[in-house]
Design an enzyme around this catalytic site. Structure first.
Site, PDB file in Angstrom:
ATOM      1  N   SER A 271       0.815  -1.142   0.053  1.00 61.32           N
ATOM      2  CA  SER A 271       0.132   0.066  -0.079  1.00 61.32           C
ATOM      3  C   SER A 271       0.914   1.353  -0.020  1.00 61.32           C
ATOM      4  O   SER A 271       1.813   1.434   0.935  1.00 61.32           O
ATOM      5  CB  SER A 271      -0.922  -0.156   1.261  1.00 61.32           C
ATOM      6  OG  SER A 271      -1.545   0.954   1.444  1.00 61.32           O
TER       7      SER A 271
ATOM      8  N   LYS B 290      -2.712   5.022  -2.591  1.00 58.19           N
ATOM      9  CA  LYS B 290      -3.811   5.733  -1.720  1.00 58.19           C
ATOM     10  C   LYS B 290      -4.189   6.891  -2.539  1.00 58.19           C
ATOM     11  O   LYS B 290      -3.301   7.663  -3.313  1.00 58.19           O
ATOM     12  CB  LYS B 290      -3.066   6.242  -0.521  1.00 58.19           C
ATOM     13  CG  LYS B 290      -3.028   5.158   0.552  1.00 58.19           C
ATOM     14  CD  LYS B 290      -4.465   4.373   1.038  1.00 58.19           C
ATOM     15  CE  LYS B 290      -4.019   3.460   2.310  1.00 58.19           C
ATOM     16  NZ  LYS B 290      -5.491   3.001   2.824  1.00 58.19           N
TER      17      LYS B 290
ATOM     18  N   ASP C 275      -7.122   2.987  -3.126  1.00 56.33           N
ATOM     19  CA  ASP C 275      -7.877   3.030  -1.907  1.00 56.33           C
ATOM     20  C   ASP C 275      -8.122   4.482  -1.426  1.00 56.33           C
ATOM     21  O   ASP C 275      -7.247   5.356  -1.356  1.00 56.33           O
ATOM     22  CB  ASP C 275      -6.917   2.326  -0.815  1.00 56.33           C
ATOM     23  CG  ASP C 275      -7.710   2.342   0.684  1.00 56.33           C
ATOM     24  OD1 ASP C 275      -8.983   2.843   0.653  1.00 56.33           O
ATOM     25  OD2 ASP C 275      -7.240   1.494   1.517  1.00 56.33           O
TER      26      ASP C 275
ATOM     27  N   LYS D 151      -1.076  -0.916  -4.445  1.00 53.38           N
ATOM     28  CA  LYS D 151      -2.218   0.029  -4.156  1.00 53.38           C
ATOM     29  C   LYS D 151      -1.842   1.426  -3.802  1.00 53.38           C
ATOM     30  O   LYS D 151      -1.132   1.655  -2.982  1.00 53.38           O
ATOM     31  CB  LYS D 151      -2.676  -0.550  -2.927  1.00 53.38           C
ATOM     32  CG  LYS D 151      -3.935   0.071  -2.149  1.00 53.38           C
ATOM     33  CD  LYS D 151      -4.596  -0.814  -1.042  1.00 53.38           C
ATOM     34  CE  LYS D 151      -4.755   0.062   0.299  1.00 53.38           C
ATOM     35  NZ  LYS D 151      -5.487  -0.986   1.187  1.00 53.38           N
TER      36      LYS D 151
ATOM     37  N   LYS E 206     -10.208  -7.367   7.074  1.00 46.55           N
ATOM     38  CA  LYS E 206      -9.116  -7.163   8.295  1.00 46.55           C
ATOM     39  C   LYS E 206      -9.606  -7.784   9.544  1.00 46.55           C
ATOM     40  O   LYS E 206     -10.615  -7.226  10.050  1.00 46.55           O
ATOM     41  CB  LYS E 206      -9.014  -5.619   8.270  1.00 46.55           C
ATOM     42  CG  LYS E 206      -8.119  -4.712   7.458  1.00 46.55           C
ATOM     43  CD  LYS E 206      -8.146  -3.344   7.458  1.00 46.55           C
ATOM     44  CE  LYS E 206      -7.504  -2.713   6.628  1.00 46.55           C
ATOM     45  NZ  LYS E 206      -7.392  -1.324   6.599  1.00 46.55           N
TER      46      LYS E 206
ATOM     47  N   GLY F  49      -4.440  -4.653   5.778  1.00 47.04           N
ATOM     48  CA  GLY F  49      -3.402  -4.463   6.772  1.00 47.04           C
ATOM     49  C   GLY F  49      -3.554  -2.992   7.612  1.00 47.04           C
ATOM     50  O   GLY F  49      -4.240  -2.335   7.178  1.00 47.04           O
TER      51      GLY F  49
ATOM     52  N   ASP G 197     -13.953  -1.826   2.558  1.00 45.39           N
ATOM     53  CA  ASP G 197     -12.859  -2.030   3.812  1.00 45.39           C
ATOM     54  C   ASP G 197     -13.708  -1.466   5.061  1.00 45.39           C
ATOM     55  O   ASP G 197     -14.402  -2.231   5.530  1.00 45.39           O
ATOM     56  CB  ASP G 197     -11.529  -1.329   3.495  1.00 45.39           C
ATOM     57  CG  ASP G 197     -10.679  -1.292   4.544  1.00 45.39           C
ATOM     58  OD1 ASP G 197     -10.855  -1.882   5.783  1.00 45.39           O
ATOM     59  OD2 ASP G 197      -9.648  -0.624   4.661  1.00 45.39           O
TER      60      ASP G 197
ATOM     61  N   GLU H  81     -11.102   0.631  -3.547  1.00 43.01           N
ATOM     62  CA  GLU H  81     -11.506   0.425  -2.055  1.00 43.01           C
ATOM     63  C   GLU H  81     -12.019   1.485  -1.665  1.00 43.01           C
ATOM     64  O   GLU H  81     -11.392   2.637  -1.418  1.00 43.01           O
ATOM     65  CB  GLU H  81     -10.193  -0.181  -1.359  1.00 43.01           C
ATOM     66  CG  GLU H  81     -10.212  -0.686   0.008  1.00 43.01           C
ATOM     67  CD  GLU H  81      -8.952  -1.076   0.314  1.00 43.01           C
ATOM     68  OE1 GLU H  81      -7.769  -1.096  -0.394  1.00 43.01           O
ATOM     69  OE2 GLU H  81      -8.579  -0.892   1.836  1.00 43.01           O
TER      70      GLU H  81
HETATM   71  O1  OSB Z   1      -7.213   1.580   4.506  1.00 44.72           O
HETATM   72  O2  OSB Z   1      -6.178  -0.332   3.963  1.00 44.72           O
HETATM   73  C1  OSB Z   1      -6.266   0.887   4.650  1.00 44.72           C
HETATM   74  C2  OSB Z   1      -3.166   1.173   7.015  1.00 44.72           C
HETATM   75  C3  OSB Z   1      -3.670   2.015   7.898  1.00 44.72           C
HETATM   76  C4  OSB Z   1      -5.293   2.046   8.002  1.00 44.72           C
HETATM   77  C5  OSB Z   1      -5.961   1.745   6.939  1.00 44.72           C
HETATM   78  C6  OSB Z   1      -5.214   1.394   5.828  1.00 44.72           C
HETATM   79  C7  OSB Z   1      -3.927   1.180   5.710  1.00 44.72           C
HETATM   80  C8  OSB Z   1      -3.381   0.650   4.874  1.00 44.72           C
HETATM   81  C9  OSB Z   1      -1.717  -0.143   4.778  1.00 44.72           C
HETATM   82  O3  OSB Z   1      -3.654   0.819   3.493  1.00 44.72           O
HETATM   83  C10 OSB Z   1      -2.103  -1.340   4.939  1.00 44.72           C
HETATM   84  C11 OSB Z   1      -0.687  -2.054   5.351  1.00 44.72           C
HETATM   85  O4  OSB Z   1       0.130  -2.140   4.618  1.00 44.72           O
HETATM   86  O5  OSB Z   1      -0.536  -2.582   6.563  1.00 44.72           O
HETATM   87 MG    MG Z   2      -8.541   0.505   3.037  1.00 42.32          MG
END
Ligand code: OSB
Ligand code: MG
Length: 368
Positions: free
Chosen positions: A133, A161, A187, A159, A261, A289, A237, A212
């Site tokens: 991510s 953001k 995301d 992925k 998750k 994650g 999510d 996402e």
């Molecule tokens: O939205 O998936 C998410 C991290 C913290 C809170 C929300 C998210 C995320 C990530 C990173 O996208 C996921 C990871 O690499 O642990």
């Molecule tokens: Mg997410």
């Protein structure tokens, strides 16, 4: 063998680089571990809540409070994780707090039963393909450099953001630089509204695996509407907080893919139920994650090894997050990470490392 006490361990760890999302910037993790101690075994769980309630309504001090005040007093010396989940269902919400306690109890009982979490959950893979991510970068140049670095390490899926204004052109730049074959998804962490539907439809040309959580957590109906207006598959999510919500979301067509998750849905037992539901409906799932350290990561890898996890997860290597993980590091080999196969979650914190990171330890005696 009986549970004697439970330790709540608070700790702190820096991220290797700031992680920016549409809800904020994380530079470190405010950690909370649940440590179940019995007469001859122990168990560990990691709470995934962030320091502030920006991703979801839970936050780490609140989790500490709800554990101390409501969840830990429910635990008896012989209680199983399954019994805990049933007892804890009288408490509304607070899924991240519940999940951390459940995980520690599961680790404890599986160590006693000499079984790995992966085997217990029904894992069919010994290693899992890993995605990464990528946080929102200040410039497009930095984004391309960051993505290029992760691809060089072997991550099999990227992925990005996104947020309003840093979306279409960023995705276009990444597609142009790295080609159409790369597995790519975005995301939004709830940053849009249904009024942005025609804007989000501009992502259609980039052949993304999914988008996402474009809309707010509570707006399931908005996601149904949006799914009729954009071509990119919608993955939820934040919205998927329980098995029942997952079933309803699929029934009404709010999403066609689910990010599981464990922390967000109250634990690994609920995650397994959601996985099984999705398999029965032919809905792909993947393991999300929350910037976990090795304790949470180990358990996520066990879950991600189940057969329904057909898309690469955010189960990146320890080095993507930390210079020194609290457990032996998880490493990426040929785009995969090995699933722990020893008893329980398969890892324990390295005592010296954890002690150096720790700020507070509180012990709760479990009485019969
Ligand atoms: O939205 O998936 C998410 C991290 C913290 C809170 C929300 C998210 C995320 C990530 C990173 O996208 C996921 C990871 O690499 O642990
Ligand atoms: Mg997410």
């Amino acid at each position: 063998m009986t549970i004697e006490h439970i330790e709540i361990r608070r700790a702190h760890i820096n991220l290797v680089s700031p992680f920016r999302t549409s809800f904020g910037v994380e530079v470190d993790r405010d950690l909370l571990y649940v440590h179940v101690v019995g007469s001859d075994e122990e168990g560990w769980g990691e709470c995934v809540a962030m320091a502030a309630p920006l991703y979801s309504s839970e936050y780490v001090d609140g989790c500490d409070e709800v554990m101390t005040r409501y969840l830990l007093p429910m635990i008896t010396p012989t209680m199983t994780a399954q019994e805990f989940v049933l007892a804890a269902s009288s408490i509304r919400g607070n899924f991240m707090a519940k999940a951390a306690v459940e995980t520690a109890l599961l680790d404890y009982q599986l160590r006693r039963d000499k079984m790995s979490l992966a085997t217990f959950l029904g894992a069919t893979q010994t290693r899992v393909a890993s995605g990464v991510s990528v946080g929102i970068q200040s410039t497009t140049e930095e984004l391309l450099e960051t993505v290029s670095g992760y691809l060089a390490q072997g991550y099999v899926r990227i992925k990005l953001k996104i947020e309003p204004g840093l979306d279409i052109e960023r995705v276009r730049a990444v597609r142009e630089a790295f080609g159409d074959d790369m597995l790519l998804q975005v995301d939004a962490n709830s940053a849009y509204t249904i009024d942005d539907a025609s804007h989000l439809a501009k992502l259609d040309e980039f052949n993304l695996l999914l988008i996402e959580q474009p809309l707010p957590e509570e707006d399931l109906i908005g996601h149904v509407e949006l799914s009729k207006k954009i071509g990119t598959p919608i993955c939820l999510d934040e919205s998927i907080t329980t098995f029942d919500v997952a079933r309803g979301a699929l029934d009404i067509g709010a999403c066609s893919i689910i990010n599981i998750k464990p922390g967000r849905v109250g634990g690994y037992l609920e995650s397994k139920k959601i996985h099984d539901l999705c398999v029965s409906r032919g809905v792909p799932v993947w393991c999300g994650g929350m910037l976990e350290t090795g304790i949470g990561r180990a358990a996520n890898l066990a879950l991600a090894a189940l057969p329904g996890f057909t898309l690469p997860g955010d189960t990146s290597a320890s080095s993507r997050y930390f210079t020194q993980d609290v457990t032996d590091p998880f490493v990426l080999r040929d785009g995969y990470i090995d699933v722990p196969n020893t008893v329980g979650i398969g890892v324990r914190p390295i005592a010296d490392v954890l002690d150096a990171m720790s700020s507070k330890s509180t012990k709760y005696v479990v009485s019969p």
